[in-house]
Design an enzyme around this catalytic site. Sequence first.
Site: not given
Ligand code: ACO
Length: 367
Positions: A100-101, A108, A112, A139-141, A95
């Site tokens: 988070a990043i 960037k 992924t 973050a579903v997207g 699970e």
């Molecule tokens: N909603 C929709 N799409 C997203 C989001 C989002 N919040 N964040 C990234 N994406 C998309 C990007 O646009 C990209 O799309 P593409 O491949 O079509 O260009 C794809 O997802 C991958 O993007 P990355 O650059 O690899 O992702 P990133 O390094 O930004 O990491 C993360 C994604 C972890 C969600 C980061 O944005 C983050 O830390 N967000 C804040 C914390 C958060 O919301 N964490 C998830 C909570 S849920 C949980 O922890 C169980």
Amino acid sequence: MQGAYSAREAYLQKLEESNEVSFVYFRNDNSEQSNLWLIGLKNIFSKQLPNMPREYITRLVMDRRHRSVGIVRGSGGAILGGITYRAFPEQGFGEIAFCAITATEQVKGFGTRLMNYTKEYAKSKDGLHYFLTYADNNAVGYFSKQGFTKEITMASDKWKGFIKDYDGGTLMEFVLNHHISYTDFTGMMKQQQEALDARIRKVSNSHLVNQGIKDQDQGGPQRPLPIQEIPGVKEAGWAEGLASGPDFRMTMGGQVCEATPENLQRFMALALDEICKCEDSWPFREPVDQNDVPDYYDVVKDPVDLQMMRARLESGRYYLTLDIFTADLRRMFANCRFYNAPETIYYKLADRLELKYDHLLSSCILA
Ligand code: ACO
């Protein structure tokens, strides 16, 4: 051509090769290094997930049943982000609790790559087959793009009661495939493509490209070229007798006659007249005007129209067989259907006109 995904992955792979970042798997094992990374990760989660109580984050990150995968600057530097998951090895799933990043490194491609490493470690080190997570609604997207679905296929008795329900999130699942290398997915696809290409090469010569025939005024042949002299025709399987000459008869003006070159020319002229006269042929009578349709020639690379066909026919050197004439007409219709949507008048006219030509052919050419 390289897609956005593979371009980003290639860039991150380079950063890894030059040791600018690395992806590490760790848990609370009392070592100093792990503790430093766990604290760094806890701080990122606390900042990036403000709705989660800090104490709760700390408790789970430090819990010895939880594993973490972190992005580390250099080979042992600061943590840039990570994923913490609780492994349930007996149930075969993990699970994901937090992901988070750090703010300056988001979007960037790190998220992924991090998820790919987490999948790889969960598969190879923990022997897991599924991931579940309650994804924050925003973050579903991201999770969808990593292959997670809202449909849960794992048997419910394997996971229900083992993980806590959250109100503010969406339960999502990822099925881990043990035949896939998640950290070298692009490389794996490339290898598969190369293997497939090699197999195709063994049974086909479609990869061989022959030089075209030069124009007359550029040193090309000064006479109609017999089909067997066209580079590549024989290699493609053409053989004397297969298509060397008309072996059918035709009816013209109510008379049955041999399909001699002269009679074929007469038939083609007649067919072209009939088609040009037909009211359905108005869009095809002249070349498409680029001023009216600016992108036409970007989309249609091999255009043909009735005016061009008329010139080719009248030259007496182009349509040496009926097949060549028919191929030009069919290409004209195919171009039209390629450029225009099925519901447009152009598409329908192409269909109607092609049917007309089919009738002409079947009424004049006898097997
Ligand atoms: N909603 C929709 N799409 C997203 C989001 C989002 N919040 N964040 C990234 N994406 C998309 C990007 O646009 C990209 O799309 P593409 O491949 O079509 O260009 C794809 O997802 C991958 O993007 P990355 O650059 O690899 O992702 P990133 O390094 O930004 O990491 C993360 C994604 C972890 C969600 C980061 O944005 C983050 O830390 N967000 C804040 C914390 C958060 O919301 N964490 C998830 C909570 S849920 C949980 O922890 C169980």
